[in-house]
Design a protein around this motif. Structure first.
Motif, mmCIF file in Angstrom:
data_model
loop_
_atom_site.group_PDB
_atom_site.id
_atom_site.type_symbol
_atom_site.label_atom_id
_atom_site.label_comp_id
_atom_site.label_asym_id
_atom_site.label_seq_id
_atom_site.Cartn_x
_atom_site.Cartn_y
_atom_site.Cartn_z
ATOM 1 N N HIS A 79 -3.025 2.530 10.116
ATOM 2 C CA HIS A 79 -1.966 2.382 9.130
ATOM 3 C C HIS A 79 -0.634 2.906 9.678
ATOM 4 C CE1 HIS A 79 -5.064 1.352 6.287
ATOM 5 N NE2 HIS A 79 -5.647 2.535 6.402
ATOM 6 N N GLN A 80 0.417 2.186 9.418
ATOM 7 C CA GLN A 80 1.758 2.601 9.797
ATOM 8 C C GLN A 80 2.170 3.834 8.992
ATOM 9 O OE1 GLN A 80 6.018 0.290 10.020
ATOM 10 N NE2 GLN A 80 4.818 0.003 8.165
ATOM 11 N N ARG A 81 2.815 4.789 9.655
ATOM 12 C CA ARG A 81 3.283 6.004 8.985
ATOM 13 C C ARG A 81 4.790 6.128 9.182
ATOM 14 N NH1 ARG A 81 -0.720 9.646 7.620
ATOM 15 N NH2 ARG A 81 -2.824 9.051 8.288
ATOM 16 N N PHE A 146 -0.550 0.241 0.551
ATOM 17 C CA PHE A 146 0.401 1.321 0.810
ATOM 18 C C PHE A 146 0.143 2.517 -0.104
ATOM 19 C CE2 PHE A 146 2.214 -1.492 -2.415
ATOM 20 C CZ PHE A 146 2.533 -0.598 -3.425
ATOM 21 N N SER A 147 0.667 3.628 0.327
ATOM 22 C CA SER A 147 0.825 4.808 -0.516
ATOM 23 C C SER A 147 2.147 5.444 -0.121
ATOM 24 C CB SER A 147 -0.331 5.798 -0.318
ATOM 25 O OG SER A 147 -0.359 6.281 1.025
ATOM 26 N N PHE A 148 2.831 6.027 -1.084
ATOM 27 C CA PHE A 148 4.094 6.694 -0.750
ATOM 28 C C PHE A 148 4.368 7.836 -1.711
ATOM 29 C CE2 PHE A 148 5.643 3.197 -3.561
ATOM 30 C CZ PHE A 148 6.338 3.935 -4.519
ATOM 31 N N VAL A 149 5.168 8.767 -1.233
ATOM 32 C CA VAL A 149 5.660 9.881 -2.040
ATOM 33 C C VAL A 149 7.158 9.974 -1.817
ATOM 34 C CG1 VAL A 149 5.585 12.359 -2.493
ATOM 35 C CG2 VAL A 149 3.490 11.152 -1.854
ATOM 36 N N ASP A 165 -5.063 -2.328 -4.217
ATOM 37 C CA ASP A 165 -6.202 -2.903 -3.495
ATOM 38 C C ASP A 165 -7.248 -1.879 -3.093
ATOM 39 O OD1 ASP A 165 -4.825 -1.591 -1.519
ATOM 40 O OD2 ASP A 165 -4.496 -3.347 -0.245
ATOM 41 N N GLY A 166 -6.934 -0.599 -3.232
ATOM 42 C CA GLY A 166 -7.900 0.435 -2.906
ATOM 43 C C GLY A 166 -8.140 0.640 -1.423
ATOM 44 N N ALA A 167 -7.293 0.036 -0.584
ATOM 45 C CA ALA A 167 -7.495 0.122 0.865
ATOM 46 C C ALA A 167 -6.959 1.413 1.468
ATOM 47 C CB ALA A 167 -6.838 -1.078 1.556
ATOM 48 N N MET A 168 -6.082 2.086 0.753
ATOM 49 C CA MET A 168 -5.441 3.290 1.284
ATOM 50 C C MET A 168 -6.044 4.537 0.645
ATOM 51 S SD MET A 168 -3.315 1.920 3.343
ATOM 52 C CE MET A 168 -2.411 3.401 3.776
ATOM 53 N N PRO A 169 -6.351 5.567 1.422
ATOM 54 C CA PRO A 169 -6.829 6.817 0.827
ATOM 55 C C PRO A 169 -5.649 7.644 0.307
ATOM 56 C CG PRO A 169 -6.758 7.031 3.214
ATOM 57 C CD PRO A 169 -6.361 5.606 2.903
ATOM 58 N N LEU A 170 -5.807 8.227 -0.863
ATOM 59 C CA LEU A 170 -4.803 9.149 -1.397
ATOM 60 C C LEU A 170 -5.496 10.051 -2.404
ATOM 61 C CD1 LEU A 170 -1.765 9.774 -1.092
ATOM 62 C CD2 LEU A 170 -1.394 8.504 -3.220
#
Length: 266
Positions: A79-81, A146-149, A165-170
């Motif tokens: 994943h891109q960060r 994606f996830s973001f803060v 989509d549930g693909a990203m852990p958070l």
């Protein structure tokens, strides 16, 4: 990525706090040690220990901290960060937005200098400054994993979201001093928040004043679901959309439709 916010900046659901945190009940299994929440400084040290070479952080007066792993980490990720700061607004972004080019044109940005983190900051600024769309619609327009803060250092506002989509852990949880901890690494949150942690619900966004809300189903309330670990101890709750409960609010139209009234309808 790791974000820690003093309880004065963010007001998470009360159900995220495990009953164990304020009780004197013994551990669930004989010989098992009770995992106590840690203070923000300790949680940051754990993050540094997990990434001793390639992590960096920004801390702010009043009790906010952001930490992330650089794009050239020795622990490669699929994943891109991204980390970005514009006008004292900070964004940590993991993943990708598939319709980035379309949104860049929609917001009138420069395609050469705009990545996902820059776009999210611009979307946040549009919402903050009385944009013409409700917050759930703006986030729902982001197509991808994606996830973001986002942290607005001027106002102390916190804004976080996770794709549907549930693909990203958070994950998120509560530290020893009541601080809100948001991180994409389960071990960091679990170790820092004790039993007071849970997966962040997909398809949802969290604002420091408006609370937790589904951007896919903005007219439905969120429902806390009890969560028990392998030791039989109550942990921080999971949150799901309550399909039987509706939010009573007037439809927002025109320039008055901004997230300033988000908390009024929740």
């Amino acid at each position: 990525m790791l974000a820690i916010f003093h309880k004065q900046f963010a007001h998470p659901p009360q159900e995220l706090i495990s009953p164990e945190s304020s009780s004197n009940i013994p551990s669930g299994k004989p010989g098992s040690a009770r995992r106590q929440p840690k203070n923000p400084d300790e949680i940051l040290r754990d993050f540094y220990a997990a990434h001793p070479v390639d992590s960096f952080s920004a801390t702010f007066s009043g009790g906010a901290a952001l930490a992330c792993v650089g794009p050239h980490s020795r622990q490669p990720s699929i994943h891109q960060r991204l980390f970005c700061s514009i006008d004292d607004i900070y964004c940590m972004f993991v993943g990708s937005i598939h319709n980035l080019s379309t949104l860049i044109r929609q917001y009138g940005l420069c395609s050469k200098s705009t990545n996902e983190a820059v776009l999210v900051i611009e979307a946040y600024r549009t919402l903050r400054d009385r944009g013409p769309y409700p917050a759930d619609q703006v986030v729902n327009d982001l197509s991808g994993s994606f996830s973001f803060v986002v942290y607005d250092n001027r106002s102390g506002a916190v804004f976080a979201a996770l794709s549907s989509d549930g693909a990203m852990p958070l994950y998120w949880g509560i530290g020893a001093d009541g601080s809100v901890v948001i991180c994409d690494e389960r071990d960091v949150v679990k170790g820092g928040c004790g039993k007071s942690y849970a997966p962040f619900p997909p398809g949802c966004m969290f604002h420091s004043e408006g609370g937790l809300k589904s951007f896919e189903h903005p007219m439905n309330k969120m429902k806390a679901m009890p969560r028990v670990d392998s030791e039989g101890v109550m942990c921080g709750a999971n949150f799901k959309v309550d399909t039987c409960s509706k939010i009573n609010s007037m439809p927002r139209v025109g320039s008055a439709a901004n997230w300033a009234g988000w908390g009024d309808s929740v």
